[in-house]
Design an enzyme around this catalytic site. Structure first.
Site, PDB file in Angstrom:
ATOM      1  NE  ARG A 156      -1.188   2.469   2.629  1.00 36.41           N
ATOM      2  CZ  ARG A 156      -0.770   3.383   4.054  1.00 36.41           C
ATOM      3  NH1 ARG A 156      -0.421   4.542   2.805  1.00 36.41           N
ATOM      4  NH2 ARG A 156       0.224   3.568   5.263  1.00 36.41           N
ATOM      5  CG  ASP A 157       3.043   3.990   3.152  1.00 34.42           C
ATOM      6  OD1 ASP A 157       3.376   5.025   2.188  1.00 34.42           O
ATOM      7  OD2 ASP A 157       3.506   5.261   3.975  1.00 34.42           O
ATOM      8  CG  HIS A 179       3.257   4.626   9.795  1.00 37.39           C
ATOM      9  ND1 HIS A 179       2.463   3.996   8.416  1.00 37.39           N
ATOM     10  CD2 HIS A 179       3.793   6.154   8.202  1.00 37.39           C
ATOM     11  CE1 HIS A 179       2.671   4.044   7.210  1.00 37.39           C
ATOM     12  NE2 HIS A 179       3.489   5.450   7.096  1.00 37.39           N
ATOM     13  CG  HIS A 197       6.968   7.592   5.312  1.00 35.28           C
ATOM     14  ND1 HIS A 197       7.031   8.057   4.217  1.00 35.28           N
ATOM     15  CD2 HIS A 197       5.796   7.890   6.199  1.00 35.28           C
ATOM     16  CE1 HIS A 197       6.112   6.701   4.091  1.00 35.28           C
ATOM     17  NE2 HIS A 197       5.029   6.982   5.291  1.00 35.28           N
ATOM     18  CB  CYS A 215       2.619  10.207   1.618  1.00 30.52           C
ATOM     19  SG  CYS A 215       0.591  10.894   1.758  1.00 30.52           S
ATOM     20  CG  ASN A 275       6.543   3.452   5.272  1.00 31.15           C
ATOM     21  OD1 ASN A 275       5.935   3.556   5.266  1.00 31.15           O
ATOM     22  ND2 ASN A 275       6.350   3.745   6.701  1.00 31.15           N
TER      23      ASN A 275
HETATM   24  P1  HMG Z   1     -13.631  14.387  -2.625  1.00 28.36           P
HETATM   25  O1  HMG Z   1     -12.832  14.401  -4.068  1.00 28.36           O
HETATM   26  O2  HMG Z   1     -14.015  15.255  -1.332  1.00 28.36           O
HETATM   27  O3  HMG Z   1     -14.738  13.286  -2.252  1.00 28.36           O
HETATM   28  O4  HMG Z   1     -12.055  13.234  -2.063  1.00 28.36           O
HETATM   29  P2  HMG Z   1     -15.956  13.544  -2.697  1.00 28.36           P
HETATM   30  O5  HMG Z   1     -16.752  12.706  -1.766  1.00 28.36           O
HETATM   31  O6  HMG Z   1     -16.624  15.040  -3.162  1.00 28.36           O
HETATM   32  O7  HMG Z   1     -16.537  12.819  -3.929  1.00 28.36           O
HETATM   33  C1  HMG Z   1     -15.490  12.641  -5.423  1.00 28.36           C
HETATM   34  C2  HMG Z   1     -15.448  11.535  -6.110  1.00 28.36           C
HETATM   35  O8  HMG Z   1     -14.333  10.409  -5.309  1.00 28.36           O
HETATM   36  C3  HMG Z   1     -16.677  11.215  -6.203  1.00 28.36           C
HETATM   37  O9  HMG Z   1     -16.605  10.630  -7.269  1.00 28.36           O
HETATM   38  C4  HMG Z   1     -16.981   9.963  -5.285  1.00 28.36           C
HETATM   39  O10 HMG Z   1     -17.265   8.572  -4.970  1.00 28.36           O
HETATM   40  C5  HMG Z   1     -15.443   9.305  -5.504  1.00 28.36           C
HETATM   41  P3  HMG Z   1     -17.208  11.166  -9.331  1.00 28.36           P
HETATM   42  O11 HMG Z   1     -18.226  11.391  -8.600  1.00 28.36           O
HETATM   43  O12 HMG Z   1     -16.026  12.487  -8.839  1.00 28.36           O
HETATM   44  O13 HMG Z   1     -17.135  10.604  -9.851  1.00 28.36           O
HETATM   45  N1  HMG Z   1     -15.041   8.790  -4.136  1.00 28.36           N
HETATM   46  C6  HMG Z   1     -14.896   7.551  -3.607  1.00 28.36           C
HETATM   47  N2  HMG Z   1     -14.008   6.265  -4.795  1.00 28.36           N
HETATM   48  C7  HMG Z   1     -13.699   5.807  -4.515  1.00 28.36           C
HETATM   49  N3  HMG Z   1     -13.283   4.841  -3.334  1.00 28.36           N
HETATM   50  C8  HMG Z   1     -13.535   6.059  -1.754  1.00 28.36           C
HETATM   51  C9  HMG Z   1     -14.404   6.889  -2.441  1.00 28.36           C
HETATM   52  N4  HMG Z   1     -14.734   8.123  -2.038  1.00 28.36           N
HETATM   53  C10 HMG Z   1     -14.919   9.328  -2.671  1.00 28.36           C
HETATM   54  N5  HMG Z   1     -13.058   5.621  -1.017  1.00 28.36           N
HETATM   55  C11 HMG Z   1     -11.266  11.261  -0.489  1.00 28.36           C
HETATM   56  C12 HMG Z   1     -12.051  12.607  -0.428  1.00 28.36           C
HETATM   57  C13 HMG Z   1     -10.613  11.270   0.524  1.00 28.36           C
HETATM   58  C14 HMG Z   1     -11.839  10.248  -1.140  1.00 28.36           C
HETATM   59  C15 HMG Z   1      -9.699  11.777  -1.193  1.00 28.36           C
HETATM   60  O14 HMG Z   1      -9.285  12.821  -1.179  1.00 28.36           O
HETATM   61  C16 HMG Z   1      -9.226  10.568  -1.438  1.00 28.36           C
HETATM   62  O15 HMG Z   1      -9.645   9.802  -1.779  1.00 28.36           O
HETATM   63  N6  HMG Z   1      -7.804  10.540  -0.356  1.00 28.36           N
HETATM   64  C17 HMG Z   1      -6.837   9.801  -0.358  1.00 28.36           C
HETATM   65  C18 HMG Z   1      -5.799  10.112   0.094  1.00 28.36           C
HETATM   66  C19 HMG Z   1      -4.480   8.564   0.149  1.00 28.36           C
HETATM   67  O16 HMG Z   1      -4.889   8.225   0.181  1.00 28.36           O
HETATM   68  N7  HMG Z   1      -3.437   9.471   0.909  1.00 28.36           N
HETATM   69  C20 HMG Z   1      -2.653   8.515   0.774  1.00 28.36           C
HETATM   70  C21 HMG Z   1      -3.102   7.411   1.887  1.00 28.36           C
HETATM   71  S1  HMG Z   1      -2.209   8.439   3.636  1.00 28.36           S
HETATM   72  C22 HMG Z   1      -0.592   8.086   3.536  1.00 28.36           C
HETATM   73  O17 HMG Z   1      -0.518   7.707   2.988  1.00 28.36           O
HETATM   74  C23 HMG Z   1      -0.404   8.265   4.985  1.00 28.36           C
HETATM   75  C24 HMG Z   1       0.017   6.987   6.244  1.00 28.36           C
HETATM   76  O18 HMG Z   1       1.108   6.383   5.094  1.00 28.36           O
HETATM   77  C25 HMG Z   1       0.724   7.766   7.179  1.00 28.36           C
HETATM   78  C26 HMG Z   1       2.165   8.323   7.035  1.00 28.36           C
HETATM   79  O19 HMG Z   1       2.963   7.789   6.114  1.00 28.36           O
HETATM   80  O20 HMG Z   1       1.918   9.743   7.961  1.00 28.36           O
HETATM   81  C27 HMG Z   1      -1.466   6.592   6.038  1.00 28.36           C
HETATM   82 MG    MG Z   2       2.981   6.664   5.138  1.00 27.62          MG
END
Ligand code: HMG
Ligand code: MG
Length: 300
Positions: free
Chosen positions: A15-16, A207, A209, A240, A249
């Site tokens: 994933r990450d 966690h 990085h 990220c 990481n």
């Molecule tokens: P948004 O644009 O505000 O959401 O995004 P929305 O509710 O307005 O929806 C926009 C579109 O996305 C719509 O589709 C929804 O249906 C769709 P459209 O009508 O435009 O075709 N949608 C989805 N589709 C699939 N799965 C879903 C989903 N939700 C909405 N779950 C949202 C808000 C949270 C969805 C967006 O910002 C997002 O997906 N962000 C994810 C970011 C991400 O994955 N970042 C990396 C992971 S975090 C990380 O790496 C940190 C970590 O490792 C810890 C660390 O290192 O600190 C965990």
């Molecule tokens: Mg991370």
């Protein structure tokens, strides 16, 4: 405080590790990576994310990956879910454990999940209810615990506040994410002291990085503070998409080497782990980010 005798590693490579890759990666390669990690003895593997594909295109194939991996008994195969929509998709895919992710920085929260910290916490509530009804365990992440790419330094009290909220809404464990990999061992100990006053230490995970090369030192500092769960990524893959310049990481191989040296058991086979990392690096055509793997492969 004595060092724990047993540590659980949460493998976040699929994933990450892969979410930030620009090149398309075949589902078959992702499945092979997860299967290799299972064979190496990892007991917890974060397989993918059910997030908006427009935001993180690389994770779009998570349904197929979950359908094709060989799930071994006793191993947890988890996914990230930012909202109820993601949770329902994960459920459909047969996922048995999910993770929600919040941040201790307002700016990062906006960039990563397009809402404020408090909005994100509210958004998790229906997900937590649904998970409870379905008997699905939920892990919680707090990002930017030792600094934010947009806001700079972050107060440990802010991290503690968000961690406490996640814990109280039902997350069984809170993983503290040094998203930009800039934290130091001293800051890590202080963070755990402050967060540990709000959430029991045995419910916290680290966690780290490794952008500044401090992750192993931070893990050692966390061990001294009694933390027993660490996230890591095979071959040090990752980053990220919303934390520019942050590297992967800490490499799982390097953490395992540290743990082995301390006589801490983890149940992981170093040789098989190194093979898993070498194989995915060959697929990605990338240098191996694990110092231990590079040393071992050079000797082989
Ligand atoms: P948004 O644009 O505000 O959401 O995004 P929305 O509710 O307005 O929806 C926009 C579109 O996305 C719509 O589709 C929804 O249906 C769709 P459209 O009508 O435009 O075709 N949608 C989805 N589709 C699939 N799965 C879903 C989903 N939700 C909405 N779950 C949202 C808000 C949270 C969805 C967006 O910002 C997002 O997906 N962000 C994810 C970011 C991400 O994955 N970042 C990396 C992971 S975090 C990380 O790496 C940190 C970590 O490792 C810890 C660390 O290192 O600190 C965990
Ligand atoms: Mg991370």
């Amino acid at each position: 405080m004595t060092i724990p005798s047993k540590v659980r590693l949460v493998e976040v490579g699929p994933r990450d590790g892969l979410q930030n890759e620009k090149q398309p990666i075949r589902v078959a390669d992702k499945v092979r990576l997860v299967d290799d990690l299972t064979a190496a003895g990892l007991s917890y593997i974060e397989v993918g994310s059910f997030v908006a594909p427009k935001w993180v295109p690389q994770m779009a194939g998570s349904v197929e990956v979950f359908a094709q991996i060989k799930q071994a008994p006793g191993v947890t195969y988890a996914a990230l879910t930012p909202n109820l929509k993601g949770f329902e998709a994960a459920l459909q895919a047969g996922v048995k454990e999910v993770a929600v992710f919040a941040a201790a920085s307002e700016a990062f929260s906006q960039k990563n999940i397009n809402c404020s910290i408090s909005e994100s916490l509210e958004r998790f509530l229906p997900l937590m209810d649904a998970a409870k009804q379905q008997g699905i365990r939920v892990r919680g992440y707090v990002s930017c615990v030792l600094g934010c790419p947009y806001e700079g330094s972050i107060a440990p009290t802010k991290v503690a506040e968000v961690a406490r909220e996640l814990y109280h809404m039902g997350c069984y464990e809170i993983s503290l994410g040094d998203t930009i990999g800039a934290g130091t061992a001293g800051e890590t100990r202080r963070l755990i002291e402050v967060v540990g006053s709000k959430v029991p230490r045995n419910k916290l995970a680290g966690h780290f990085h490794d952008t500044y090369g401090q992750a192993l030192a931070n893990i050692y500092a966390s061990l001294l503070e009694g933390i027993e769960v660490f996230d890591s990524s095979v071959a040090g893959l990752g980053g990220c998409p919303y934390a520019k310049g942050a590297t992967g990481n800490v490499a799982t191989e390097d953490v395992l080497y540290l743990l082995n040296g301390l006589g801490i058991s983890s149940g992981i086979d170093m040789d098989l782990l190194i093979e898993a990392g070498a194989r995915i690096c060959a697929v990605l055509d990338k240098p191996n980010g694990s110092r231990v793997a590079r040393a071992r492969l050079a000797q082989a």
